[in-house]
Design an enzyme around this catalytic site. Structure first.
Site, PDB file in Angstrom:
ATOM      1  N   ALA A 160       0.860  -1.187   0.000  1.00 40.29           N
ATOM      2  CA  ALA A 160       0.000   0.000   0.000  1.00 40.29           C
ATOM      3  C   ALA A 160       0.892   1.231   0.000  1.00 40.29           C
ATOM      4  O   ALA A 160       1.858   1.295   0.773  1.00 40.29           O
ATOM      5  CB  ALA A 160      -0.895  -0.003   1.227  1.00 40.29           C
ATOM      6  N   LYS A 161       0.561   2.191  -0.847  1.00 36.87           N
ATOM      7  CA  LYS A 161       1.303   3.464  -0.794  1.00 36.87           C
ATOM      8  C   LYS A 161       0.566   4.370   0.181  1.00 36.87           C
ATOM      9  O   LYS A 161      -0.157   5.287  -0.216  1.00 36.87           O
ATOM     10  CB  LYS A 161       1.385   4.092  -2.186  1.00 36.87           C
ATOM     11  CG  LYS A 161       2.592   3.579  -2.968  1.00 36.87           C
ATOM     12  CD  LYS A 161       2.709   4.237  -4.313  1.00 36.87           C
ATOM     13  CE  LYS A 161       3.308   5.618  -4.245  1.00 36.87           C
ATOM     14  NZ  LYS A 161       4.762   5.625  -4.188  1.00 36.87           N
ATOM     15  N   SER A 162       0.708   4.033   1.462  1.00 32.44           N
ATOM     16  CA  SER A 162       0.036   4.821   2.491  1.00 32.44           C
ATOM     17  C   SER A 162       1.036   5.812   3.064  1.00 32.44           C
ATOM     18  O   SER A 162       2.223   5.500   3.210  1.00 32.44           O
ATOM     19  CB  SER A 162      -0.493   3.898   3.585  1.00 32.44           C
ATOM     20  OG  SER A 162       0.565   3.153   4.131  1.00 32.44           O
TER      21      SER A 162
END
Ligand code: PMP
Length: 299
Positions: A160-162
């Site tokens: 996830a590109k959180s």
């Protein structure tokens, strides 16, 4: 904002509508500002065509789900909006930044009831001005080993590109730059190489075999996957495996991959008093050349 030339005059897609740069604002009590409850993407368009847009939007949706953000826009909405951002801003070669975040109704931890917002902005960094096929390569990078360790997959979702994933990456990059390096290599909890602060890492040995970490404690980057495909099609053997720090002395080439920077050659990696120099660049050059052909063909 010194690397963004036309951003201040641009239109930003915000929650389904186009607004001017000055009107694209959030409140200081925005949940995401306090707790990193946001996810984002980085997409690059060549001659108005965003490369691997579907993959980026799929990853954005996956990232939003991973934080239980209630993203109302469909995949098709987001794809259409991205194309519109490029067109409405008259952009040719640009970097596109979609972001999804939790709004400002409460600043309670959790915040599941808060509204979810989405925006897409785009701009042309200075070095994208020349035609993509003709862009020269930046000077090979000098890296250092960060003292920060990448979390295990049980601690965070690396796919996830959180924004939360970037807290430590920002700091690792700042520390590296303060010490005069371009970027930092991060290790995992078992002290194997993981990735750099915003890119995946590859090594090449004297037999022209390409080695890269398994995507366990790093993002399985879209550029990483593309370069593995290109290299395999060209007949190079690519091995995804655990790579220890001691081993990197035996590699002759090293490069990084990421959407914005494409493929960047690495000159050296320093670890305290030890400096490993990578003497060759031939295979990196071949792969970059093929990558640039591919991004221009992908219509
Ligand atoms: N790792 C990290 C931590 C990143 O931020 C990025 C850039 N998104 C990458 C790897 C490379 O990913 P991609 O090739 O999908 O841009």
């Amino acid at each position: 904002m010194n690397l963004q030339h036309n951003l201040k005059d641009s239109l930003i897609w915000l929650d389904g509508k186009f607004v001017s740069y000055n009107d694209a604002k959030v409140h200081v009590l925005t949940h995401s500002l306090h707790y990193a409850s946001s996810v984002f993407e980085g997409v690059r368009a060549y001659n108005q065509v965003p490369f691997k847009l579907e993959e980026h939007i799929d990853r954005l949706i996956y990232s939003a789900q991973s934080l239980k953000l209630d993203l109302k826009h469909t995949k098709q909405d987001l794809i259409t909006a991205t194309h519109q951002v490029i067109e409405r801003n008259n952009l040719q070669n640009c970097y596109i930044r979609p972001l999804v975040w939790r709004g400002d109704e409460t600043v309670k931890v959790g915040g599941k009831q808060n509204s979810t917002h989405a925006m897409i902005a785009a701009w042309t960094p200075k070095h994208y001005y020349s035609s993509p096929g003709q862009q020269t390569q930046a000077t090979p990078l000098n890296l250092t080993i960060s003292n920060f360790i990448r979390p295990t997959p049980a601690m965070t979702d690396h796919q996830a590109k959180s924004s939360g994933n970037y807290a430590m990456l920002n700091l690792a990059k700042i520390e590296a730059q303060e010490q005069g390096f371009d970027d930092a290599v991060m290790l995992d909890i078992n002290h194997y190489i993981a990735e750099c602060t915003a890119s995946n890492i590859f090594f090449i040995d004297n037999q022209s075999v390409i080695h890269t970490p398994l995507p366990v404690c790093c993002l399985n980057g879209i550029t990483r996957q593309t370069i593995i495909d290109i290299a395999s099609k060209l007949g190079y053997k690519v091995i995804e495996r655990d790579i220890s720090l001691q081993e990197i002395h035996h590699f002759s080439e090293c490069f990084l991959t990421g959407t914005a920077a494409e493929l960047q050659k690495v000159q050296s990696i320093s670890n305290r008093n030890d400096k490993i120099i990578f003497k060759n660049q031939q295979i990196s050059d071949i792969l970059l050349q093929e990558y640039r052909i591919m991004v221009l063909k992908d219509k």
